[in-house]
Write a protein that holds these residues in place. Structure first.
Motif, PDB file in Angstrom:
ATOM      1  N   UNK A  39      -7.852   1.512 -10.957  1.00 31.53           N
ATOM      2  CA  UNK A  39      -8.200   2.062  -9.646  1.00 31.53           C
ATOM      3  C   UNK A  39      -7.991   1.026  -8.545  1.00 31.53           C
ATOM      4  N   UNK A  40      -8.318  -0.212  -8.839  1.00 24.15           N
ATOM      5  CA  UNK A  40      -8.106  -1.283  -7.854  1.00 24.15           C
ATOM      6  C   UNK A  40      -6.610  -1.459  -7.579  1.00 24.15           C
ATOM      7  N   UNK A  41      -5.811  -1.433  -8.646  1.00 22.92           N
ATOM      8  CA  UNK A  41      -4.353  -1.519  -8.481  1.00 22.92           C
ATOM      9  C   UNK A  41      -3.852  -0.327  -7.656  1.00 22.92           C
ATOM     10  N   UNK A  42      -4.410   0.855  -7.929  1.00 22.61           N
ATOM     11  CA  UNK A  42      -4.014   2.054  -7.202  1.00 22.61           C
ATOM     12  C   UNK A  42      -4.341   1.927  -5.712  1.00 22.61           C
ATOM     13  N   UNK A  43      -5.500   1.381  -5.405  1.00 19.57           N
ATOM     14  CA  UNK A  43      -5.887   1.190  -4.000  1.00 19.57           C
ATOM     15  C   UNK A  43      -4.937   0.224  -3.304  1.00 19.57           C
ATOM     16  N   UNK A  44      -4.576  -0.872  -4.002  1.00 18.53           N
ATOM     17  CA  UNK A  44      -3.644  -1.847  -3.420  1.00 18.53           C
ATOM     18  C   UNK A  44      -2.275  -1.196  -3.200  1.00 18.53           C
ATOM     19  N   UNK A  45      -1.815  -0.417  -4.193  1.00 21.19           N
ATOM     20  CA  UNK A  45      -0.518   0.256  -4.062  1.00 21.19           C
ATOM     21  C   UNK A  45      -0.534   1.260  -2.907  1.00 21.19           C
ATOM     22  N   UNK A  46      -1.638   1.958  -2.744  1.00 23.63           N
ATOM     23  CA  UNK A  46      -1.763   2.906  -1.631  1.00 23.63           C
ATOM     24  C   UNK A  46      -1.711   2.171  -0.300  1.00 23.63           C
ATOM     25  N   UNK A  47      -2.397   1.024  -0.242  1.00 27.98           N
ATOM     26  CA  UNK A  47      -2.366   0.213   0.969  1.00 27.98           C
ATOM     27  C   UNK A  47      -0.963  -0.255   1.310  1.00 27.98           C
ATOM     28  N   UNK A  48      -0.217  -0.676   0.298  1.00 24.85           N
ATOM     29  CA  UNK A  48       1.171  -1.095   0.518  1.00 24.85           C
ATOM     30  C   UNK A  48       2.017   0.053   1.050  1.00 24.85           C
ATOM     31  N   UNK A  49       1.834   1.219   0.455  1.00 27.32           N
ATOM     32  CA  UNK A  49       2.599   2.383   0.898  1.00 27.32           C
ATOM     33  C   UNK A  49       2.306   2.714   2.364  1.00 27.32           C
ATOM     34  N   UNK A  50       1.016   2.781   2.706  1.00 36.45           N
ATOM     35  CA  UNK A  50       0.634   3.120   4.081  1.00 36.45           C
ATOM     36  C   UNK A  50       1.093   2.042   5.062  1.00 36.45           C
ATOM     37  N   UNK A  51       0.993   0.771   4.660  1.00 34.61           N
ATOM     38  CA  UNK A  51       1.446  -0.315   5.531  1.00 34.61           C
ATOM     39  C   UNK A  51       2.954  -0.253   5.734  1.00 34.61           C
ATOM     40  N   UNK A  52       3.678   0.063   4.665  1.00 37.42           N
ATOM     41  CA  UNK A  52       5.134   0.145   4.761  1.00 37.42           C
ATOM     42  C   UNK A  52       5.602   1.195   5.750  1.00 37.42           C
ATOM     43  N   UNK A  53       4.822   2.270   5.899  1.00 38.31           N
ATOM     44  CA  UNK A  53       5.206   3.323   6.841  1.00 38.31           C
ATOM     45  C   UNK A  53       5.150   2.847   8.291  1.00 38.31           C
ATOM     46  N   UNK A  54       4.397   1.771   8.545  1.00 35.45           N
ATOM     47  CA  UNK A  54       4.231   1.277   9.914  1.00 35.45           C
ATOM     48  C   UNK A  54       5.088   0.048  10.225  1.00 35.45           C
ATOM     49  N   UNK A  55       5.717  -0.530   9.185  1.00 37.59           N
ATOM     50  CA  UNK A  55       6.500  -1.760   9.379  1.00 37.59           C
ATOM     51  C   UNK A  55       7.863  -1.438   9.979  1.00 37.59           C
ATOM     52  N   UNK A  56       8.264  -2.231  10.934  1.00 37.76           N
ATOM     53  CA  UNK A  56       9.600  -2.154  11.503  1.00 37.76           C
ATOM     54  C   UNK A  56      10.239  -3.532  11.367  1.00 37.76           C
ATOM     55  N   UNK A  57      11.531  -3.634  11.079  1.00 39.04           N
ATOM     56  CA  UNK A  57      12.504  -2.559  11.039  1.00 39.04           C
ATOM     57  C   UNK A  57      12.322  -1.625   9.838  1.00 39.04           C
ATOM     58  N   UNK A  58      13.006  -0.488   9.890  1.00 41.54           N
ATOM     59  CA  UNK A  58      12.847   0.557   8.886  1.00 41.54           C
ATOM     60  C   UNK A  58      13.155   0.060   7.475  1.00 41.54           C
ATOM     61  N   UNK A  59      14.167  -0.782   7.342  1.00 38.93           N
ATOM     62  CA  UNK A  59      14.562  -1.226   5.999  1.00 38.93           C
ATOM     63  C   UNK A  59      13.427  -1.996   5.333  1.00 38.93           C
ATOM     64  N   UNK A  60      12.800  -2.900   6.078  1.00 40.70           N
ATOM     65  CA  UNK A  60      11.687  -3.670   5.513  1.00 40.70           C
ATOM     66  C   UNK A  60      10.515  -2.755   5.194  1.00 40.70           C
ATOM     67  N   UNK A  61      10.218  -1.831   6.100  1.00 41.04           N
ATOM     68  CA  UNK A  61       9.121  -0.902   5.862  1.00 41.04           C
ATOM     69  C   UNK A  61       9.367  -0.020   4.663  1.00 41.04           C
ATOM     70  N   UNK A  62      10.618   0.453   4.523  1.00 43.17           N
ATOM     71  CA  UNK A  62      10.959   1.311   3.389  1.00 43.17           C
ATOM     72  C   UNK A  62      10.802   0.566   2.070  1.00 43.17           C
ATOM     73  N   UNK A  63      11.170  -0.723   2.059  1.00 39.01           N
ATOM     74  CA  UNK A  63      11.044  -1.524   0.828  1.00 39.01           C
ATOM     75  C   UNK A  63       9.581  -1.673   0.429  1.00 39.01           C
ATOM     76  N   UNK A  64       8.713  -1.961   1.399  1.00 40.50           N
ATOM     77  CA  UNK A  64       7.284  -2.112   1.104  1.00 40.50           C
ATOM     78  C   UNK A  64       6.685  -0.777   0.668  1.00 40.50           C
TER      79      UNK A  64
END
Length: 472
Positions: A217-242
């Motif tokens: 569950x802790x790993x899942x929370x971290x993975x969810x955080x990475x996904x949500x953070x990646x949606x806000x990162x610019x440029x798009x390529x870096x955000x998409x990778x995260x």
């Protein structure tokens, strides 16, 4: 879990969620869901005010994510512990966490303290919901579950009707902080209503060993955080990778946390869990971008958009009440049909709204009211029915794990669906396409999820005509 001691003869002959045996559990469970619903709706209203007051406009989305990520951990932790210990003990722990979170968030001198308070709240809320669902599976025999699930669905209506208005009034007249502090008296009232009854419920798996679900569950929370953070990162390529890294971790971890066969819709319990998650996620995606479309290019005021949400909430409750009546008349054998019918209604409504935006490049108030009203009835029919199907097919002593699995897939489908919808909308606008096309692309994701929910619902048709005898 679970066995309930000292059942009266009267309750056995004429069981009801409002009889002497169940009354306090019913009221306490409804209040527990009401308080969780109220804080979410209230926060959506006061978030701009508090972000302006204590800083954090550039971290606005994390006011909500700070709650979501620990909620994942709390959900799994409570689901594991409630199968091994008294639900009264587990419920009390998470009630204390939720109360402490309200105090910290309400007193927050800065955005970082607010995040801490929201995180504590989220852990508590996840555990409360998981515990209540496990008790619903254990304290109520199968023929009563549709009624208690309809009652808990109704617990979301009052907050949706008055929550935002009350929170806004409190924030304007006094301070946004009282939107947190004001919950504390209700939390204190929940304890005496629930704990004595919860204490009578005994776990089956007293000797069960702890598994790795908490670490996952802790790993899942971290993975969810990475996904949500990646949606806000610019440029798009870096955000998409995260975001892709986070999404990969999400899917990998969820396959180990959810019952085997969930992602392939294996009959019966895994299919019911998948149908519920996809159905709620698809509903949320289409609703989110319906609201966006009405306000952005539909020319509909915020007040009238709120009317659509209010009507939908009321009709969701009507649908939940209808599924309870339907179950009482036909029994467990018709639950798969009701599940598929409910999600088919939501799918049809969502498809109509999607086609309206995609082809006509327009959306109207009446279309939102009629279409999403139908969707409200459909989700009310299907959502609690999926829970009933999952619980009646849950292995003895695994009610907590099944409860946490249903909440987890809800969180997954909701956050991923809405997040990816936002990516599709932003992609369309950034490449010069129209906003209408972007909204349609986002809605198409929800429509696809709802179609899969119907298919998964049909996979529950192997449900036995007669349900197993109640564990209580």
């Amino acid at each position: 879990m679970i066995a309930v001691n000292d059942r009266s003869t009267t309750s056995r002959n004429h069981p009801s969620i409002w009889d002497k045996e169940h009354f306090s559990i019913t009221i306490g469970s409804i209040l527990a869901f009401t308080i969780i619903a109220f804080q979410g709706l209230a926060l959506a209203t006061i978030a701009p005010v508090l972000a302006e007051d204590i800083g954090g406009r550039n971290l606005y989305g994390w006011i909500f994510s700070a709650f979501l990520l620990p909620q994942i951990v709390g959900t799994v932790y409570a689901g594991r512990e409630v199968d091994r210990h008294s639900p009264a003990r587990v419920f009390l722990i998470h009630l204390v966490f939720f109360t402490l979170g309200c105090i910290v968030a309400g007193a927050a001198p800065s955005i970082s303290w607010l995040f801490l308070g929201r995180a504590i709240q989220g852990f508590g809320a996840g555990g409360i919901a998981s515990c209540v669902y496990a008790v619903v599976s254990s304290a109520y025999e199968d023929k009563l579950r549709p009624a208690i699930l309809a009652a808990t669905s109704a617990a979301w209506v009052v907050p949706s009707l008055i929550g935002p208005a009350i929170a806004g009034f409190v924030a304007e007249q006094w301070s946004w902080r009282w939107a947190f502090f004001g919950l504390i008296p209700i939390l204190l009232a929940i304890a005496p209503l629930t704990l004595p009854s919860y204490a009578r419920i005994k776990p089956h798996n007293l000797t069960a060993k702890a598994d790795r679900r908490l670490q996952l569950a802790i790993v899942l929370a971290i993975a969810t955080g990475l996904f949500l953070a990646g949606l806000e990162i610019r440029p798009w390529i870096a955000g998409a990778a995260v975001a892709a890294m986070g999404l990969g971790g999400l899917i990998t971890t969820l396959t180990r946390l959810l019952p085997e066969g969930t992602f392939t819709a294996r009959p019966v319990m895994p299919a019911a869990i998948l149908a519920r998650g996809l159905g709620l996620g698809g509903f949320a995606v289409v609703e989110t971008y319906l609201i966006f479309s009405l306000k952005d290019f539909g020319g509909v005021s915020a007040t009238r958009v709120g009317l659509i949400l209010t009507v939908t909430s009321i009709l969701w409750t009507v649908g939940s009440w209808l599924q309870s009546r339907w179950d009482r008349a036909t029994g467990p054998a018709h639950r798969p049909r009701r599940l598929a019918t409910g999600f088919a209604l939501v799918f049809a409504a969502a498809l109509g709204i999607f086609l309206c935006v995609a082809i006509l490049q327009e959306i109207w108030l009446w279309a939102g009211l009629v279409g999403w009203g139908i969707a409200g009835i459909g989700i009310g029919l299907a959502y609690p029915t999926a829970v009933s199907i999952a619980f009646v097919n849950a292995p003895a002593g695994m009610e907590g794990k099944v409860s946490s699995s249903m909440i987890l897939i809800d969180l997954f489908a909701f956050s991923i669906g809405v997040g990816l919808g936002g990516v599709l909308l932003a992609f369309a606008e950034s490449t010069g396409r129209s906003t209408e096309l972007g909204a349609a692309l986002a809605m198409s994701l929800g429509v696809a999820m709802l179609a899969l929910a119907v298919v998964a619902g049909l996979r529950t048709r192997h449900l036995p005509v007669t349900s197993p005898s109640p564990s209580g």
